[in-house]
Design a protein around this motif. Sequence first.
Motif, short mmCIF file in Angstrom:
data_model
loop_
_atom_site.label_atom_id
_atom_site.label_comp_id
_atom_site.label_asym_id
_atom_site.label_seq_id
_atom_site.Cartn_x
_atom_site.Cartn_y
_atom_site.Cartn_z
N LYS A 108 3.97 10.18 -9.17
CA LYS A 108 3.30 10.60 -10.39
C LYS A 108 2.73 12.02 -10.24
O LYS A 108 2.84 12.84 -11.15
CB LYS A 108 2.19 9.62 -10.74
CG LYS A 108 2.69 8.25 -11.20
CD LYS A 108 1.53 7.33 -11.54
CE LYS A 108 2.02 5.96 -11.99
NZ LYS A 108 0.90 5.04 -12.31
N GLN A 109 2.11 12.26 -9.06
CA GLN A 109 1.56 13.60 -8.82
C GLN A 109 2.67 14.65 -8.81
O GLN A 109 2.51 15.74 -9.36
CB GLN A 109 0.80 13.61 -7.50
CG GLN A 109 -0.47 12.76 -7.51
CD GLN A 109 -1.14 12.73 -6.15
OE1 GLN A 109 -0.67 13.33 -5.19
NE2 GLN A 109 -2.26 12.02 -6.07
N GLN A 138 0.83 -1.20 0.00
CA GLN A 138 0.00 0.00 0.00
C GLN A 138 0.87 1.26 0.00
O GLN A 138 0.58 2.22 -0.72
CB GLN A 138 -0.93 0.00 1.21
CG GLN A 138 -1.99 -1.10 1.16
CD GLN A 138 -2.82 -1.16 2.44
OE1 GLN A 138 -2.54 -0.42 3.39
NE2 GLN A 138 -3.82 -2.03 2.45
N LEU A 139 1.94 1.22 0.84
CA LEU A 139 2.84 2.37 0.88
C LEU A 139 3.54 2.56 -0.47
O LEU A 139 3.72 3.69 -0.93
CB LEU A 139 3.89 2.19 1.98
CG LEU A 139 3.38 2.27 3.42
CD1 LEU A 139 4.51 2.02 4.40
CD2 LEU A 139 2.74 3.63 3.70
N ALA A 140 3.94 1.43 -1.09
CA ALA A 140 4.60 1.52 -2.40
C ALA A 140 3.65 2.10 -3.44
O ALA A 140 4.03 2.95 -4.26
CB ALA A 140 5.09 0.14 -2.83
N GLN A 141 2.37 1.66 -3.42
CA GLN A 141 1.39 2.20 -4.35
C GLN A 141 1.15 3.68 -4.10
O GLN A 141 1.09 4.48 -5.04
CB GLN A 141 0.08 1.42 -4.23
CG GLN A 141 0.17 -0.02 -4.69
CD GLN A 141 -1.13 -0.79 -4.46
OE1 GLN A 141 -2.10 -0.23 -3.91
NE2 GLN A 141 -1.17 -2.05 -4.88
N ARG A 142 1.05 4.03 -2.81
CA ARG A 142 0.85 5.44 -2.46
C ARG A 142 2.06 6.28 -2.88
O ARG A 142 1.91 7.39 -3.41
CB ARG A 142 0.62 5.57 -0.95
CG ARG A 142 0.40 7.00 -0.47
CD ARG A 142 -0.78 7.63 -1.15
NE ARG A 142 -1.03 8.96 -0.67
CZ ARG A 142 -1.87 9.83 -1.25
NH1 ARG A 142 -2.53 9.46 -2.34
NH2 ARG A 142 -2.03 11.03 -0.75
#
Length: 239
Positions: free
Chosen positions: A76-77, A66-70
């Motif tokens: 990206k942002q 989850q942290l990696a995805q976040r």
Amino acid sequence: MPRLLRAWLAPCRIIIHGDLGGHWRTRPVWLLLGWLAPWLIALALLGYWQTSFTRMHTRIVQHNEQLAQRNAQLNKQIARAEARAMVAEAESKQLRDTVQQQQRELIPLRERLSLLETILLKRRGKGTHLLSASANWQGKQLVIRVVLVKSGNYPREVSGKVVLLAPTPKGDMLSLPPALDFRMETHAILHHAYAWQQRWRPKQLFAILKNAHGHELERITIWIGGKDDQALSTMAPAN
């Protein structure tokens, strides 16, 4: 009942000799269970710990995912924000360059407008005048710019010349040839570049306006490299 099972369930006597001696009756199965119980408990605890560790590891892995995805989303942002910032900076720089270019283009237009306004104001009077003059060094050349204006409507056209004098270190006056001839109806702007041959350089010049008959009309002082001197000079010597 099988014979082996009956042997484990049959009662037996345990006798211990000595001061702590005594005897007990029990079944072998209980002795076996008593010996296996710690191992079974240890295995149960090990299984529980392994299960707990597996669950904790699974939660940690899921949390890390989850942290990696976040983190990927934030990267990206950030990349999009940096791209927008770069585009905005490029547009801002282009806008600043455009404004600066327009300001540079407006400078000569403003100067020309100011000159025309001054010419129109001066034309309300009478006679021919030295409106302004400037001089500056460009290498070994002395570049001169003189603005003349004719007031009134009569005569329709006037002519004459502008003579330039340079004070020498000895206090004499050096005439700069050639004289600047002019013919105009309303105004004239004279340009000339003198090839300077002297070892010394003057700090000022004197511009003398003469009509077509050679009569002096007026004169002004030109400070080389300075602003246009529009005031009549009382320091200029007579020619």
